[in-house]
Design a protein around this motif. Structure first.
Motif, PDB file in Angstrom:
ATOM      1  N   GLY A 293    -101.467-109.330  51.762  1.00 39.53           N
ATOM      2  CA  GLY A 293    -100.122-109.287  51.269  1.00 39.53           C
ATOM      3  C   GLY A 293     -99.556-107.819  50.957  1.00 39.53           C
ATOM      4  N   ILE A 294    -100.499-106.736  51.932  1.00 38.10           N
ATOM      5  CA  ILE A 294    -100.233-105.296  51.398  1.00 38.10           C
ATOM      6  C   ILE A 294     -99.430-104.860  52.816  1.00 38.10           C
ATOM      7  N   PRO A 295     -98.301-104.355  52.974  1.00 39.43           N
ATOM      8  CA  PRO A 295     -97.706-103.849  54.126  1.00 39.43           C
ATOM      9  C   PRO A 295     -98.669-102.588  54.807  1.00 39.43           C
ATOM     10  N   TRP A 296     -98.776-102.781  56.093  1.00 42.18           N
ATOM     11  CA  TRP A 296     -99.207-101.787  56.896  1.00 42.18           C
ATOM     12  C   TRP A 296    -100.831-101.561  56.497  1.00 42.18           C
ATOM     13  N   ASP A 297    -101.439-102.685  56.191  1.00 39.81           N
ATOM     14  CA  ASP A 297    -102.856-102.576  55.836  1.00 39.81           C
ATOM     15  C   ASP A 297    -103.813-102.874  56.790  1.00 39.81           C
ATOM     16  N   ASP A 298    -103.593-102.105  57.941  1.00 43.16           N
ATOM     17  CA  ASP A 298    -104.553-102.269  59.083  1.00 43.16           C
ATOM     18  C   ASP A 298    -104.465-101.120  59.734  1.00 43.16           C
ATOM     19  N   GLN A 299    -105.065-101.086  61.019  1.00 41.14           N
ATOM     20  CA  GLN A 299    -105.088 -99.670  61.864  1.00 41.14           C
ATOM     21  C   GLN A 299    -103.813 -99.160  62.283  1.00 41.14           C
ATOM     22  N   SER A 300    -102.730-100.091  62.556  1.00 43.62           N
ATOM     23  CA  SER A 300    -101.325 -99.407  62.546  1.00 43.62           C
ATOM     24  C   SER A 300    -101.007 -98.590  61.372  1.00 43.62           C
ATOM     25  N   GLY A 301    -101.297 -99.001  60.315  1.00 43.74           N
ATOM     26  CA  GLY A 301    -100.828 -98.259  59.166  1.00 43.74           C
ATOM     27  C   GLY A 301    -101.581 -97.197  58.782  1.00 43.74           C
ATOM     28  N   LYS A 302    -102.797 -97.059  59.033  1.00 43.53           N
ATOM     29  CA  LYS A 302    -103.734 -95.756  59.106  1.00 43.53           C
ATOM     30  C   LYS A 302    -103.108 -94.761  60.169  1.00 43.53           C
ATOM     31  N   ARG A 303    -102.736 -95.144  61.276  1.00 44.53           N
ATOM     32  CA  ARG A 303    -102.102 -93.988  62.135  1.00 44.53           C
ATOM     33  C   ARG A 303    -100.711 -93.863  61.497  1.00 44.53           C
ATOM     34  N   LEU A 304     -99.945 -94.614  61.241  1.00 44.10           N
ATOM     35  CA  LEU A 304     -98.586 -94.361  60.554  1.00 44.10           C
ATOM     36  C   LEU A 304     -98.512 -93.270  59.397  1.00 44.10           C
ATOM     37  N   ARG A 305     -99.523 -93.389  58.583  1.00 48.90           N
ATOM     38  CA  ARG A 305     -99.781 -92.598  57.681  1.00 48.90           C
ATOM     39  C   ARG A 305    -100.149 -91.380  57.867  1.00 48.90           C
ATOM     40  N   SER A 306    -100.907 -91.281  58.874  1.00 44.56           N
ATOM     41  CA  SER A 306    -101.500 -89.973  59.583  1.00 44.56           C
ATOM     42  C   SER A 306    -100.091 -89.100  60.065  1.00 44.56           C
TER      43      SER A 306
END
Length: 192
Positions: free
Chosen positions: A50-63
């Protein structure tokens, strides 16, 4: 008002018959948000948490954005509004496309309630086509290459999925040229 609409979206059953894992709308928004992130639809991990971008894609996006998790998930500043709010299921070559009913039904109601958005990041082809319409180029690569043409309102990005490693390797200009400017624009949007 946004406070009344968000519970309606989170309780949505519009596409329930088409969702193999059932509806679980995932989004974050506040009227004060200045940056909006529009992806395609939650994946399986996000559906579960239930947390958006709570995955490897989200880590890269935050970077890419140069944001800490606390900054990224501060909905007072950052709205996370996917093209469709629920996980659509899996197809032959990955996740199915976002359900079109969701975008058509909810976005016209939601977007006017986010009056302080200064920059919208359009992540992936579905988001780019939904927001840019005929102004999107023929391919994601062409749209991302033309990123400056869409500023100051939009900035198109490829999806940060680990499945797109080959795209990143074929297009080193993206990390070399776009990411540093993206980080500057995001900081100016959030703190400027």
């Amino acid at each position: 008002m946004l406070e009344g609409l968000l519970p309606q979206i989170r309780a949505c059953q519009l596409c329930a018959a088409h969702l193999p894992h059932g509806p679980r709308p995932v989004l974050r928004a506040a009227t004060s948000a200045r940056l909006m992130i529009v992806g395609q639809a939650p994946g399986t991990k996000v559906h579960a948490s239930g947390i958006p971008w709570d995955d490897q894609s989200g880590k890269r996006l935050r970077s890419w954005l140069g944001l800490t998790p606390d900054e990224f998930y501060n909905e007072a500043n950052v709205a996370i509004v996917p093209t469709a709010f629920c996980y659509p299921g899996t197809g032959p070559s990955g996740d199915l496309p976002p359900r079109p009913e969701c975008f058509k039904h909810w976005h016209p109601q939601l977007l006017p309630l986010l009056p302080n958005i200064q920059l919208t990041l359009l992540i992936g082809t579905y988001a780019q086509r939904a927001f840019l319409g005929a102004n999107a180029k023929s391919t994601l690569t062409q749209t991302v290459e033309a990123w400056q043409d869409y500023l100051p309102q939009y900035l198109p990005l490829p999806h940060p999925s680990p499945r797109n490693i080959a795209w990143f390797k074929r297009h080193p200009w993206f990390e070399r040229e776009v990411i540093p400017t993206l980080q500057e624009i995001v900081q100016a949007t959030l703190h400027g």
